[in-house]
Design an enzyme around this catalytic site. Structure first.
Site, mmCIF file in Angstrom:
data_model
loop_
_atom_site.group_PDB
_atom_site.id
_atom_site.type_symbol
_atom_site.label_atom_id
_atom_site.label_comp_id
_atom_site.label_asym_id
_atom_site.label_seq_id
_atom_site.Cartn_x
_atom_site.Cartn_y
_atom_site.Cartn_z
ATOM 1 C CD GLN A 217 -4.744 -8.676 -10.612
ATOM 2 O OE1 GLN A 217 -5.690 -8.853 -10.254
ATOM 3 N NE2 GLN A 217 -4.628 -7.850 -10.676
ATOM 4 C CB SER B 34 2.809 2.518 -9.532
ATOM 5 O OG SER B 34 2.569 0.862 -9.689
ATOM 6 C CG LEU C 124 -1.952 -1.400 1.702
ATOM 7 C CD1 LEU C 124 -2.865 -0.459 2.299
ATOM 8 C CD2 LEU C 124 -2.744 -0.734 -0.023
ATOM 9 C CE LYS D 205 -0.057 3.462 -11.470
ATOM 10 N NZ LYS D 205 -0.050 1.572 -11.034
ATOM 11 C CG HIS E 2 -3.092 1.082 -2.337
ATOM 12 N ND1 HIS E 2 -1.591 1.150 -2.556
ATOM 13 C CD2 HIS E 2 -4.032 -0.081 -3.546
ATOM 14 C CE1 HIS E 2 -1.390 -0.045 -3.215
ATOM 15 N NE2 HIS E 2 -2.721 -0.382 -4.182
ATOM 16 C CD GLN F 299 -7.918 -2.510 -11.641
ATOM 17 O OE1 GLN F 299 -6.760 -3.670 -12.406
ATOM 18 N NE2 GLN F 299 -7.143 -1.799 -11.041
HETATM 19 P P1 AMP Z 1 -3.478 -3.044 -6.891
HETATM 20 O O1 AMP Z 1 -3.320 -2.607 -5.359
HETATM 21 O O2 AMP Z 1 -1.886 -1.758 -7.542
HETATM 22 O O3 AMP Z 1 -3.900 -3.790 -7.683
HETATM 23 O O4 AMP Z 1 -4.509 -1.564 -7.390
HETATM 24 C C1 AMP Z 1 -5.726 -1.108 -6.407
HETATM 25 C C2 AMP Z 1 -5.831 -0.369 -6.590
HETATM 26 O O5 AMP Z 1 -5.365 0.921 -6.316
HETATM 27 C C3 AMP Z 1 -6.737 0.202 -7.929
HETATM 28 O O6 AMP Z 1 -8.370 0.288 -7.887
HETATM 29 C C4 AMP Z 1 -5.574 1.055 -7.929
HETATM 30 O O7 AMP Z 1 -6.299 1.879 -9.315
HETATM 31 C C5 AMP Z 1 -5.713 2.261 -7.011
HETATM 32 N N1 AMP Z 1 -4.604 2.494 -7.069
HETATM 33 C C6 AMP Z 1 -3.317 2.352 -7.907
HETATM 34 N N2 AMP Z 1 -2.273 3.393 -7.802
HETATM 35 C C7 AMP Z 1 -2.787 4.394 -7.463
HETATM 36 C C8 AMP Z 1 -2.312 5.943 -7.428
HETATM 37 N N3 AMP Z 1 -1.527 6.218 -8.521
HETATM 38 N N4 AMP Z 1 -3.749 6.830 -7.525
HETATM 39 C C9 AMP Z 1 -5.106 6.184 -7.649
HETATM 40 N N5 AMP Z 1 -5.624 4.988 -7.256
HETATM 41 C C10 AMP Z 1 -4.522 4.340 -7.539
#
Ligand code: AMP
Length: 283
Positions: free
Chosen positions: A61, A185, A33, A149, A37, A153
């Site tokens: 995935q 990210s 996180l 971002k 997130h 998706q």
């Molecule tokens: P992930 O854990 O990478 O699968 O991301 C979980 C959620 O967090 C997804 O809905 C992503 O789009 C969101 N997310 C990841 N990075 C960002 C960011 N920099 N800004 C906003 N939401 C994000």
């Protein structure tokens, strides 16, 4: 904050809240996180009385040659961050809870699951759609929060919720960025110090390209120039730079100056071991 690992415990907690007429927000994550997130969590907390965050690195995935084994896993640190943000419940299922022996169903959202990121990751969006559909059905929140971002998706998830009549609002949340523009990210952790210095060039090139496109530059030239700038900055390769309809993700060869058909600029490029993606509204 409570941590639960079974669908039954998740449902029981949500049912108890429902009896008290509490609204519920869901934030699905794969952990590792960061503030992106936590931005989703803050939105959920602002909108809903109760917030559930999920932590599950979804094997469906990842392709066999992708980073499933190396993906950041640090549950205790993630739990501490979620607790500090006021999350009520963390759902952290084991793989067998989500995909028991005999699991066979796939949720697939054509045509949004093709093109752009799917060109290099053909099974990715079916994997995402399947796990998100499961999480939405397991929790049945009032609203679920996803980052802009991961724009393709987000559109896949909006469509699957609509097509399956899931009684859940899908909320998109603006991308959280570092001060130099790099989108946060979990995969930024793969960048070396030098690569981290190069990484914001992706966003910078895209900002310049949006300015050109809204100023009337022809898209093919503007997109080709954007690709050149990303490579010149030091990225190893560019998977795509694309101008698309903001909802259907169909390629656009012109920007509608009146804004009647919102457009989005999307890009993905490789830097060292990290594949970075970003996107911006064009109109
Ligand atoms: P992930 O854990 O990478 O699968 O991301 C979980 C959620 O967090 C997804 O809905 C992503 O789009 C969101 N997310 C990841 N990075 C960002 C960011 N920099 N800004 C906003 N939401 C994000």
């Amino acid at each position: 904050m409570r941590t639960v690992r079974s669908v039954g415990d998740l449902r029981q907690a949500v049912a108890t809240w429902r009896r008290g007429d509490h609204s519920v927000g869901l934030v699905p994550t794969m952990g590792g996180l960061h503030d992106g997130h936590l931005g989703l969590v803050r939105r959920a907390r602002a909108d809903c009385r109760r917030t559930v965050a999920t932590l599950f690195v979804n094997p469906r995935q990842f392709a066999p040659d992708e980073d499933f084994a190396d993906y950041p896993r640090r549950e205790a640190a993630d739990a501490a961050l979620l607790e500090a943000e006021g999350v009520d419940l963390m759902f952290a299922p084991a793989r067998a809870e989500m995909y028991p022996d005999g699991f066979t169903t796939t949720i697939s959202v054509p045509d949004l699951n093709r093109g752009l990121c799917a060109d290099s990751r053909p099974h990715f969006f079916d994997g995402v759609a399947t796990v998100v559909a499961k999480l939405l059905i397991q929790c049945l929140p009032d609203a679920a929060y996803f980052g802009e971002k991961d724009y393709q998706q987000l559109q896949v998830i909006r469509r699957l919720a609509r097509d399956l009549d899931l009684p859940v609002r899908i909320e998109g949340v603006a991308t959280v960025r570092e001060p130099d523009g790099l989108a946060l990210s979990s995969r930024n952790a793969y960048l070396t110090v030098d690569e981290r210095g190069v990484a914001p060039a992706l966003h910078r090139a895209m900002v310049r390209t949006v300015e050109k496109l809204t100023g009337g530059a022809p898209p093919p030239e503007a997109l080709a120039r954007c690709r050149d700038e990303i490579l010149a900055a030091g990225f190893a390769s560019v998977d795509y730079v694309a101008l698309v309809d903001a909802e259907t993700l169909e390629p656009l060869d012109a920007v509608d100056a009146a804004g009647a058909r919102p457009a989005r600029l999307l890009a993905a490029a490789w830097l060292g071991n990290a594949r970075l993606i970003d996107n911006l509204a064009v109109t």
